[in-house]
Write a protein that holds these residues in place. Structure first.
Motif, PDB file in Angstrom:
ATOM      1  N   LEU A   1      43.220  41.077 -21.139  1.00 51.25           N
ATOM      2  CA  LEU A   1      43.072  40.741 -19.719  1.00 51.25           C
ATOM      3  C   LEU A   1      41.883  39.815 -19.480  1.00 51.25           C
ATOM      4  N   THR A   2      40.760  40.074 -20.181  1.00 45.16           N
ATOM      5  CA  THR A   2      39.572  39.229 -19.980  1.00 45.16           C
ATOM      6  C   THR A   2      39.852  37.782 -20.403  1.00 45.16           C
ATOM      7  N   GLU A   3      40.616  37.624 -21.482  1.00 48.26           N
ATOM      8  CA  GLU A   3      40.952  36.272 -21.937  1.00 48.26           C
ATOM      9  C   GLU A   3      41.865  35.571 -20.937  1.00 48.26           C
ATOM     10  N   GLN A   4      42.814  36.330 -20.357  1.00 49.36           N
ATOM     11  CA  GLN A   4      43.696  35.743 -19.337  1.00 49.36           C
ATOM     12  C   GLN A   4      42.898  35.295 -18.110  1.00 49.36           C
ATOM     13  N   LEU A   5      41.941  36.176 -17.695  1.00 50.38           N
ATOM     14  CA  LEU A   5      41.115  35.818 -16.537  1.00 50.38           C
ATOM     15  C   LEU A   5      40.282  34.571 -16.818  1.00 50.38           C
ATOM     16  N   GLY A   6      39.751  34.474 -18.047  1.00 50.28           N
ATOM     17  CA  GLY A   6      38.953  33.308 -18.412  1.00 50.28           C
ATOM     18  C   GLY A   6      39.768  32.029 -18.377  1.00 50.28           C
ATOM     19  N   VAL A   7      40.972  32.090 -18.924  1.00 49.36           N
ATOM     20  CA  VAL A   7      41.840  30.908 -18.945  1.00 49.36           C
ATOM     21  C   VAL A   7      42.223  30.483 -17.539  1.00 49.36           C
ATOM     22  N   HIS A   8      42.600  31.473 -16.710  1.00 51.20           N
ATOM     23  CA  HIS A   8      43.005  31.144 -15.342  1.00 51.20           C
ATOM     24  C   HIS A   8      41.824  30.629 -14.523  1.00 51.20           C
ATOM     25  N   THR A   9      40.635  31.142 -14.789  1.00 49.85           N
ATOM     26  CA  THR A   9      39.451  30.637 -14.072  1.00 49.85           C
ATOM     27  C   THR A   9      39.186  29.176 -14.412  1.00 49.85           C
ATOM     28  N   ILE A  10      39.284  28.848 -15.700  1.00 46.70           N
ATOM     29  CA  ILE A  10      39.064  27.459 -16.129  1.00 46.70           C
ATOM     30  C   ILE A  10      40.132  26.539 -15.544  1.00 46.70           C
ATOM     31  N   LEU A  11      41.396  26.996 -15.571  1.00 42.79           N
ATOM     32  CA  LEU A  11      42.473  26.178 -15.021  1.00 42.79           C
ATOM     33  C   LEU A  11      42.307  25.969 -13.520  1.00 42.79           C
ATOM     34  N   PHE A  12      41.897  27.031 -12.818  1.00 38.29           N
ATOM     35  CA  PHE A  12      41.711  26.906 -11.370  1.00 38.29           C
ATOM     36  C   PHE A  12      40.555  25.958 -11.055  1.00 38.29           C
ATOM     37  N   ALA A  13      39.470  26.034 -11.859  1.00 41.41           N
ATOM     38  CA  ALA A  13      38.340  25.119 -11.648  1.00 41.41           C
ATOM     39  C   ALA A  13      38.771  23.671 -11.894  1.00 41.41           C
ATOM     40  N   ALA A  14      39.565  23.460 -12.950  1.00 37.95           N
ATOM     41  CA  ALA A  14      40.058  22.100 -13.231  1.00 37.95           C
ATOM     42  C   ALA A  14      40.959  21.608 -12.097  1.00 37.95           C
ATOM     43  N   PHE A  15      41.767  22.530 -11.563  1.00 43.38           N
ATOM     44  CA  PHE A  15      42.643  22.163 -10.431  1.00 43.38           C
ATOM     45  C   PHE A  15      41.821  21.724  -9.221  1.00 43.38           C
ATOM     46  N   LEU A  16      40.745  22.463  -8.939  1.00 47.84           N
ATOM     47  CA  LEU A  16      39.908  22.109  -7.784  1.00 47.84           C
ATOM     48  C   LEU A  16      39.251  20.744  -7.984  1.00 47.84           C
ATOM     49  N   VAL A  17      38.758  20.492  -9.200  1.00 47.32           N
ATOM     50  CA  VAL A  17      38.086  19.218  -9.472  1.00 47.32           C
ATOM     51  C   VAL A  17      39.030  18.047  -9.228  1.00 47.32           C
ATOM     52  N   MET A  18      40.299  18.216  -9.604  1.00 43.50           N
ATOM     53  CA  MET A  18      41.266  17.128  -9.447  1.00 43.50           C
ATOM     54  C   MET A  18      41.877  17.079  -8.054  1.00 43.50           C
ATOM     55  N   ALA A  19      42.049  18.255  -7.422  1.00 40.79           N
ATOM     56  CA  ALA A  19      42.781  18.294  -6.161  1.00 40.79           C
ATOM     57  C   ALA A  19      41.913  17.984  -4.949  1.00 40.79           C
ATOM     58  N   ILE A  20      40.632  18.364  -4.979  1.00 45.13           N
ATOM     59  CA  ILE A  20      39.786  18.176  -3.794  1.00 45.13           C
ATOM     60  C   ILE A  20      39.682  16.701  -3.385  1.00 45.13           C
ATOM     61  N   PRO A  21      39.402  15.770  -4.315  1.00 43.75           N
ATOM     62  CA  PRO A  21      39.373  14.358  -3.890  1.00 43.75           C
ATOM     63  C   PRO A  21      40.694  13.879  -3.315  1.00 43.75           C
ATOM     64  N   PHE A  22      41.806  14.367  -3.892  1.00 36.38           N
ATOM     65  CA  PHE A  22      43.123  13.960  -3.388  1.00 36.38           C
ATOM     66  C   PHE A  22      43.343  14.472  -1.968  1.00 36.38           C
ATOM     67  N   PHE A  23      43.038  15.760  -1.728  1.00 36.14           N
ATOM     68  CA  PHE A  23      43.218  16.323  -0.390  1.00 36.14           C
ATOM     69  C   PHE A  23      42.295  15.639   0.616  1.00 36.14           C
ATOM     70  N   TRP A  24      41.072  15.313   0.178  1.00 33.09           N
ATOM     71  CA  TRP A  24      40.139  14.627   1.092  1.00 33.09           C
ATOM     72  C   TRP A  24      40.683  13.238   1.450  1.00 33.09           C
ATOM     73  N   MET A  25      41.274  12.546   0.474  1.00 32.72           N
ATOM     74  CA  MET A  25      41.854  11.226   0.736  1.00 32.72           C
ATOM     75  C   MET A  25      42.990  11.330   1.763  1.00 32.72           C
ATOM     76  N   VAL A  26      43.905  12.292   1.550  1.00 24.76           N
ATOM     77  CA  VAL A  26      45.041  12.441   2.470  1.00 24.76           C
ATOM     78  C   VAL A  26      44.552  12.831   3.857  1.00 24.76           C
ATOM     79  N   SER A  27      43.616  13.788   3.909  1.00 23.85           N
ATOM     80  CA  SER A  27      43.101  14.245   5.199  1.00 23.85           C
ATOM     81  C   SER A  27      42.385  13.125   5.948  1.00 23.85           C
ATOM     82  N   THR A  28      41.563  12.359   5.226  1.00 23.80           N
ATOM     83  CA  THR A  28      40.791  11.291   5.864  1.00 23.80           C
ATOM     84  C   THR A  28      41.691  10.187   6.415  1.00 23.80           C
ATOM     85  N   SER A  29      42.821   9.963   5.751  1.00 18.34           N
ATOM     86  CA  SER A  29      43.715   8.896   6.210  1.00 18.34           C
ATOM     87  C   SER A  29      44.308   9.193   7.586  1.00 18.34           C
TER      88      SER A  29
END
Length: 277
Positions: free
Chosen positions: A8-36
């Motif tokens: 379970l700890t390994e699953q949580l670690g993997v999902h945490t890293i994936l979620f952090a990577a998702f935020l890094v990539m998605a936040i600029p995209f959402f800000w671009m769409v919202s700002t437009s």
């Protein structure tokens, strides 16, 4: 075969890293769409407002009325569609030849094709520009399209996939009297759909986002493509962030649509060619 249970700890670690990577990539995209869709008074608020209180389409209207964004959009569609079609077809034909035909010097010729992958694209800019200039192809669709039609990567990619097609199918077709072009059109292409779809996405995204070559070849603004037009908007309307974000969102929309419709072929095409990224 029974699968090994992941702690379970390994699953949580993997999902945490994936979620952090998702935020890094998605936040600029959402800000671009919202700002437009924002009015100027909402853009610089801190913390940023992700959903505009008074959403507006005025930025998109201004983009097409003031900057004449329709012509670059049309140019980009023409260049991306035509260059993608030609590049995929030529890659399929060359890949079929290298995969299924026997002729003298085939291996050496294929190595020469692969060797071109090691040549940086920037090194060929000046020679290709001089050639097109001598042919009076600057500021034309042909000048924008032709240099990107032949792709060593595409030839290699299609060769690897077509090699997995059984020779018995081709031999059976020849026994029935089928010509080479018929075999290519009716047997090779239908069986190569995953590789063709994958290569189409790669080429379309590359042609759609191409910036340096259109910037050099298209000196007339009537031949600008979207990435070049975006850079012009950034230079002329640097203070209008919403206008730039509107243009950037328009540039990305077709790529998202193409990816959503063809994503299932990407993994299949890459796995059957044995390529990993």
């Amino acid at each position: 075969m029974k699968r090994k249970k992941i702690p379970l700890t390994e699953q949580l670690g993997v999902h945490t890293i994936l979620f952090a990577a998702f935020l890094v990539m998605a936040i600029p995209f959402f800000w671009m769409v919202s700002t437009s869709f924002k009015n100027p008074d909402e853009i610089y608020i801190f913390p940023p407002r992700w959903i505009p209180h008074r959403p507006t389409l005025s930025n998109y209207i201004e983009l097409f009325e003031s900057v004449d964004f329709a012509r670059p959009l049309l140019n980009t569609i023409i260049v991306a569609v035509v260059s993608t079609f030609l590049s995929v077809m030529l890659s399929a034909m060359a890949g079929y030849g290298f995969a299924k035909f026997r002729f003298r010097g085939k291996e050496k010729l294929f190595l020469m094709v692969l060797a071109t992958l090691m040549v940086p694209g920037q090194m060929t800019l000046i020679p290709v520009y001089l050639i097109l200039n001598s042919m009076n192809l600057l500021n034309t669709y042909a000048g924008l399209i032709l240099p990107g039609v032949a792709s060593a990567f595409g030839i290699f990619f299609m060769r690897q996939f077509i090699m997995s097609i059984p020779d018995e199918l081709i031999d059976a077709a020849k026994i029935d009297g089928a010509k080479e072009f018929f075999i290519f059109l009716k047997i090779i292409l239908p069986l190569s759909k995953p590789a063709l779809a994958t290569l189409t996405i790669f080429n379309f995204v590359g042609a759609w986002n191409s910036f340096l070559w259109p910037l050099i070849v298209a000196t007339d603004e009537k031949m600008y493509t979207l990435p070049v037009a975006i850079s012009v908007v950034q230079g002329q309307y640097g203070e209008k962030i919403a206008l730039q974000m509107s243009g950037s969102f328009i540039v990305i929309i077709p790529i998202i649509i193409v990816f959503l419709f063809a994503q299932k072929y990407i993994i299949k095409g890459l796995s059957m060619t044995g390529m990993k990224f």
